[in-house]
Design an enzyme around this catalytic site. Structure first.
Site, PDB file in Angstrom:
ATOM      1  N   HIS A  90       5.174 -46.711   4.056  1.00  0.00           N
ATOM      2  CA  HIS A  90       5.113 -45.474   4.840  1.00  0.00           C
ATOM      3  C   HIS A  90       4.529 -45.785   6.208  1.00  0.00           C
ATOM      4  O   HIS A  90       3.674 -46.658   6.341  1.00  0.00           O
ATOM      5  CB  HIS A  90       4.335 -44.362   4.123  1.00  0.00           C
ATOM      6  CG  HIS A  90       2.892 -44.664   3.819  1.00  0.00           C
ATOM      7  ND1 HIS A  90       1.878 -44.429   4.717  1.00  0.00           N
ATOM      8  CD2 HIS A  90       2.297 -45.179   2.723  1.00  0.00           C
ATOM      9  CE1 HIS A  90       0.717 -44.774   4.178  1.00  0.00           C
ATOM     10  NE2 HIS A  90       0.942 -45.246   2.968  1.00  0.00           N
ATOM     11  N   ASP A  92       3.389 -43.253   8.276  1.00  0.00           N
ATOM     12  CA  ASP A  92       2.353 -42.292   8.674  1.00  0.00           C
ATOM     13  C   ASP A  92       0.993 -42.852   8.257  1.00  0.00           C
ATOM     14  O   ASP A  92       0.907 -43.734   7.393  1.00  0.00           O
ATOM     15  CB  ASP A  92       2.591 -40.920   8.035  1.00  0.00           C
ATOM     16  CG  ASP A  92       2.303 -40.903   6.548  1.00  0.00           C
ATOM     17  OD1 ASP A  92       2.850 -41.764   5.838  1.00  0.00           O
ATOM     18  OD2 ASP A  92       1.516 -40.045   6.088  1.00  0.00           O
ATOM     19  N   ASP A 123      -2.625 -49.835   5.638  1.00  0.00           N
ATOM     20  CA  ASP A 123      -2.062 -48.686   4.904  1.00  0.00           C
ATOM     21  C   ASP A 123      -1.323 -47.783   5.860  1.00  0.00           C
ATOM     22  O   ASP A 123      -1.904 -46.868   6.418  1.00  0.00           O
ATOM     23  CB  ASP A 123      -3.210 -47.940   4.206  1.00  0.00           C
ATOM     24  CG  ASP A 123      -2.750 -46.722   3.442  1.00  0.00           C
ATOM     25  OD1 ASP A 123      -1.573 -46.659   3.110  1.00  0.00           O
ATOM     26  OD2 ASP A 123      -3.585 -45.832   3.181  1.00  0.00           O
ATOM     27  N   GLU A 156       3.321 -39.691   3.641  1.00  0.00           N
ATOM     28  CA  GLU A 156       2.670 -40.074   2.375  1.00  0.00           C
ATOM     29  C   GLU A 156       1.237 -39.596   2.340  1.00  0.00           C
ATOM     30  O   GLU A 156       0.760 -39.086   1.323  1.00  0.00           O
ATOM     31  CB  GLU A 156       2.729 -41.596   2.207  1.00  0.00           C
ATOM     32  CG  GLU A 156       2.394 -42.085   0.803  1.00  0.00           C
ATOM     33  CD  GLU A 156       0.905 -42.232   0.519  1.00  0.00           C
ATOM     34  OE1 GLU A 156       0.525 -42.227  -0.654  1.00  0.00           O
ATOM     35  OE2 GLU A 156       0.111 -42.346   1.483  1.00  0.00           O
ATOM     36  N   GLU A 157       0.531 -39.757   3.447  1.00  0.00           N
ATOM     37  CA  GLU A 157      -0.906 -39.428   3.455  1.00  0.00           C
ATOM     38  C   GLU A 157      -1.163 -37.927   3.389  1.00  0.00           C
ATOM     39  O   GLU A 157      -2.264 -37.505   3.056  1.00  0.00           O
ATOM     40  CB  GLU A 157      -1.574 -40.014   4.708  1.00  0.00           C
ATOM     41  CG  GLU A 157      -1.422 -41.517   4.876  1.00  0.00           C
ATOM     42  CD  GLU A 157      -2.195 -42.324   3.834  1.00  0.00           C
ATOM     43  OE1 GLU A 157      -2.793 -41.719   2.928  1.00  0.00           O
ATOM     44  OE2 GLU A 157      -2.173 -43.563   3.926  1.00  0.00           O
ATOM     45  N   HIS A 423      -8.267 -45.609   4.864  1.00  0.00           N
ATOM     46  CA  HIS A 423      -8.693 -44.202   4.974  1.00  0.00           C
ATOM     47  C   HIS A 423     -10.080 -44.058   5.617  1.00  0.00           C
ATOM     48  O   HIS A 423     -10.481 -42.953   5.937  1.00  0.00           O
ATOM     49  CB  HIS A 423      -8.702 -43.481   3.615  1.00  0.00           C
ATOM     50  CG  HIS A 423      -7.341 -43.375   2.980  1.00  0.00           C
ATOM     51  ND1 HIS A 423      -7.046 -42.477   1.997  1.00  0.00           N
ATOM     52  CD2 HIS A 423      -6.203 -44.049   3.208  1.00  0.00           C
ATOM     53  CE1 HIS A 423      -5.783 -42.610   1.627  1.00  0.00           C
ATOM     54  NE2 HIS A 423      -5.256 -43.564   2.355  1.00  0.00           N
TER      55      HIS A 423
END
Ligand SMILES: [Zn+2]
Length: 451
Positions: A90, A92, A123, A156-157, A423
């Site tokens: 992903h 995003d 990520d 996704e996030e 994150h």
């Protein structure tokens, strides 16, 4: 890494990959368009689409998904009769959070102490580069021996499910013999790890009512049934004395058969304060990967500031139950509802409602794809054996794909090892991991084609 033409090619391509990752990280592609302009996400989507076209992908498309975001799809045809492998990442990213807390700007890829820092570096923009590097290495060494589909998700996030809905509406699009989800990570840097299970989840809202209205706690407290007290009691009934989850009828004794998670390591990873104990029973891996886990996500009751001397007439909570593989999330949700209702004291009125649900996932680690990956990892990480880890969270798309294509073998690998701090502020990727996992993915495709 032992000398291997694919590995040599990846090593030679790494500086270019770094420059490309810097371009991709520079897009503030957070799929929260109230906070971040949509043009940033569109820029990242177009970047991925252009990169696929440059690798001779046909049918490259930026797909509008039902949640208002975009996923990038591309197809690279392989030899006639070849198997098809879907590669997922992903583009995003999570928001940067406290930008001032970053040592270097979150959207400028910055090298420091042998790692590359930037939001999404691991990520999962690094995952996009991992797929590109693997394909380029194969093209430079005899060609890509399978049909390749790439899908790069744009939300996704956010968990808004755009790609899941799109895939359900266009089930032919992502059909594949094997699927590589490039969005998890090694258990630690240098230890090749495939994630074989994901816990599912069910969320239940519980509302307790006892009175027609709040009462003065001096005048009525002591006899008036307190809804908040009833809620506290029912929530507490979800835990045994050692803190392990107790839901009537839900098994709590499963064991994790793969990798061991050292307790001290877990304490460090989880940032547990000195002197504070862990909760639950069994090994750490049992607790976070193999057993159900309840968490109270929120309670509606008066905040401390401004609280009045009142007995509460009503109170409610949102309860999350992580569901391990082998347990049906719908069934677990029903058990949780029944438990909450049965443990509500004093005849208080209780209402429960399931407000969210996702099924757990377990890969078939005995499949040909897993053997192909283990052999590939053995070359990329010559001193280590591939490990099987679980993941406590869920990847909803993984369940969607498993449901749509039950015959497909699904492998979860990626760059999000613990040091990557995904994150959080100061997210980073290990260039060595990017290199090794790109080699592993390339050799996986080759092994899988031959198997
Ligand atoms: Zn991710």
């Amino acid at each position: 890494m032992s000398s291997n033409p694919v590995a040599e090619t990846v090593a030679a391509l790494l500086p270019r990959a770094k420059a490309e990752l810097a371009e991709l990280v520079a897009f503030k592609s957070v799929a929260d368009f109230a906070q971040f302009p949509k043009s940033e996400s569109e820029g990242a989507a177009n970047w991925v689409a252009d990169a696929l076209r440059a690798e001779d992908f046909t049918d490259v498309a930026v797909l509008d998904t039902p949640d208002g975001t975009q996923s990038v799809y591309g197809y690279l045809p392989g030899p006639a009769g070849a198997k098809t492998v879907l590669l997922y990442a992903h583009y995003d990213v999570q928001p940067p959070l406290d930008e001032a807390a970053w040592t270097s700007p979150p959207f400028e890829l910055t090298e420091r102490d042998g790692r590359w820092y930037g939001r999404g570096a691991a990520d999962c923009k690094g995952g996009v580069l991992m797929h590109l590097l693997a394909l380029r290495a194969l093209k430079a060494n005899g060609g890509v021996p399978v049909n390749v589909k790439v899908i790069a998700e744009g939300s996704e996030e956010m968990g808004t499910g755009g790609l899941e809905r799109y895939a359900e509406q266009h089930p032919e699009l992502l059909t594949a013999d094997a699927i590589v989800i490039g969005d998890t990570g090694n258990f630690r840097v240098g230890l090749p790890t495939v994630t074989t299970t994901l816990r599912g989840m069910t969320m239940v809202r519980v509302q307790i009512d006892t009175l027609r209205g709040n009462l003065h706690s001096g005048q009525f407290g002591g006899a008036a049934p307190d809804a908040l007290a009833a809620l506290i009691r029912v929530l507490d009934s979800l835990r045994a004395e050692d803190g392990s989850t107790r839901v009537d009828g839900l098994a709590q004794e499963a064991h994790w058969e793969g990798l061991a998670y050292d307790q001290e390591q877990f304490r460090t990873d989880a940032k547990v304060l000195d002197g504070v104990g862990l909760i639950g029973g069994g090994s750490v891996a049992d607790r976070i990967w193999a057993r159900p886990a309840v968490t109270v996500l929120g309670i509606d009751c008066p905040p401390v500031v401004g609280a009045t001397p009142s007995v509460q007439a009503g109170a409610r909570a949102l309860v999350s139950l992580r569901v391990p593989p082998g347990v049906d999330a719908t069934e677990a949700g029903k058990l949780l509802q029944a438990h909450l209702e049965a443990h509500t004291p004093w005849g208080a009125r209780v209402r429960t409602e399931v407000v969210g649900q996702g099924q757990p996932f377990r890969a078939d680690s005995a499949s040909p794809a897993y053997r192909a990956m283990a052999d590939a990892m053995a070359v990329a990480y010559p001193d280590e054996t591939m490990q099987y880890a679980g993941q406590g969270g869920s990847i909803p798309l993984c369940n969607t794909l498993a449901g749509l294509y039950p015959q497909a073998e699904i492998l979860l690998i990626g760059l999000s090892e613990p040091e990557a701090q995904i994150h959080a502020v100061n997210e980073s990727v290990s260039p060595q991991e990017l290199e090794r996992l790109s080699v592993a993915e390339a050799l996986f495709l080759r092994n899988y084609a031959a198997g």
